[in-house]
Design an enzyme around this catalytic site. Structure first.
Site, short mmCIF file in Angstrom:
data_model
loop_
_atom_site.label_atom_id
_atom_site.label_comp_id
_atom_site.label_asym_id
_atom_site.label_seq_id
_atom_site.Cartn_x
_atom_site.Cartn_y
_atom_site.Cartn_z
N ALA A 209 -2.78 3.01 6.25
CA ALA A 209 -1.57 2.79 7.06
C ALA A 209 -0.33 2.79 6.16
O ALA A 209 0.70 3.37 6.50
CB ALA A 209 -1.68 1.47 7.82
N ASN B 189 5.20 5.88 -8.07
CA ASN B 189 3.76 6.03 -8.29
C ASN B 189 2.99 4.71 -8.15
O ASN B 189 1.78 4.72 -7.94
CB ASN B 189 3.54 6.60 -9.71
CG ASN B 189 2.13 6.41 -10.18
OD1 ASN B 189 1.22 7.08 -9.72
ND2 ASN B 189 1.92 5.46 -11.09
N TYR C 204 -4.60 0.30 3.57
CA TYR C 204 -4.11 1.22 2.53
C TYR C 204 -3.70 2.54 3.17
O TYR C 204 -2.63 3.08 2.88
CB TYR C 204 -5.22 1.42 1.50
CG TYR C 204 -4.90 2.39 0.39
CD1 TYR C 204 -4.01 2.05 -0.62
CD2 TYR C 204 -5.51 3.64 0.34
CE1 TYR C 204 -3.73 2.95 -1.66
CE2 TYR C 204 -5.24 4.54 -0.68
CZ TYR C 204 -4.35 4.19 -1.68
OH TYR C 204 -4.08 5.07 -2.70
#
Ligand SMILES: NC(=O)c1ccc[n+]([C@@H]2O[C@H](COP(=O)([O-])OP(=O)(O)OC[C@H]3O[C@@H](n4cnc5c(N)ncnc54)[C@H](OP(=O)(O)O)[C@@H]3O)[C@@H](O)[C@H]2O)c1
Length: 244
Positions: free
Chosen positions: A147, A81, A145
């Protein structure tokens, strides 16, 4: 209790979605190893183990895996996460910042997968990666971000196929804009927070932000045996943002 006798690692557990996942998992009976970068975590419960460190550093990830093996034995579920967002037009982004975004969202996920797959029991396990709606659609100012999160989706799909013979499932939950502290702070920093909030909500078919708990519900599904025949999947939890 859907995670009874399950041992789980939750990364990025010190904030937002990671905290909601930890509390869902606790409620469902999981034993928890939590990690984040900050030294102390107030939301840790007495039965949890919190180990702080930087997941971009392979030596830390190796040490975390050693501690997991010692304290939990096998690890059944890993929730990837952790991550960070950095907004900047492409030509204005410093290379060091671009590398940090790629490392913090993608390379670090590879490192955790590499060192934790060997800890999964012979019956199998589940990796749940937190992607983003921006891993599926582009957005100006968020290119690196996007990518990285798009790369995370392909990391998950490839690993799902490679590890299917070991019954290790790998899936992605792709949240839309979610009301976590980092997003709330960004809204409050804007010139007119209420107008900015309405504008962002107006871009979402369901006309509101997700709650961290709604994202955690989807993570719980992929962590539990309710999703036992699902691997290599991407589940948007984005109020319809990527439905266009
Ligand atoms: N909120 C949203 O709208 C949204 C939308 C789509 C996707 N997501 C994704 O959902 C995930 C959680 O988002 P959030 O809003 O809950 O974020 P957040 O509140 O900023 O939390 C991010 C967590 O990741 C940790 N972290 C970041 N870089 C790390 C690194 N290199 N090593 C170890 N830990 C690291 C942070 O640790 P410390 O805080 O202790 O430094 C923190 O626990 C992220 O992957 C994010 O990209 C969020």
């Amino acid at each position: 209790m859907r995670l009874k006798n399950v041992a789980a690692l939750v990364t990025g557990a010190s904030s937002g979605i990671g905290q909601a996942v930890s509390s869902h998992f606790r409620r469902e009976g999981a034993r928890l190893l939590l990690t984040g970068r900050r030294e102390r975590l107030d939301s840790v419960e007495p039965d949890d183990l919190y180990v702080p460190g930087d997941l971009n550093d392979e030596a830390f990830v190796e040490d975390l895996a050693k501690q997991a093996a010692e304290s939990l034995g096998a690890v059944d579920v890993v929730v990837l996460n952790h991550g960070l967002q950095a907004s900047s037009p492409l030509t204005e982004m410093a290379s060091a910042d671009a590398k940090n975004v790629l490392d913090s969202n993608l390379l670090s996920a590879f490192l955790v997968m590499k060192h934790f797959a060997p800890l999964m029991p012979s019956e199998g396990g589940s990796f749940v990666c937190i992607g983003s709606r921006l891993g599926m659609v582009g957005k100006p100012g968020e290119v690196l971000y996007s990518a990285a999160k798009g790369g995370l989706i392909m990391l998950a799909k490839g690993a799902a196929i490679e590890w299917a013979p070991r019954n290790i499932r790998v899936n992605v939950v792709a949240p839309g804009l979610t009301a976590t502290p980092v997003i709330e702070a960004a809204i409050q920093r804007s010139a007119d927070p209420e107008a900015y909030r309405r504008e962002r909500e107006g871009q979402i078919p369901l006309q509101r932000l997700a709650t961290p708990e709604e994202v955690a519900d989807a993570v719980l599904f992929f962590a539990s045996s309710e999703s036992s025949y699902i691997t290599g999947a991407v589940l948007p939890v984005d109020g319809g943002y990527t439905a266009f």
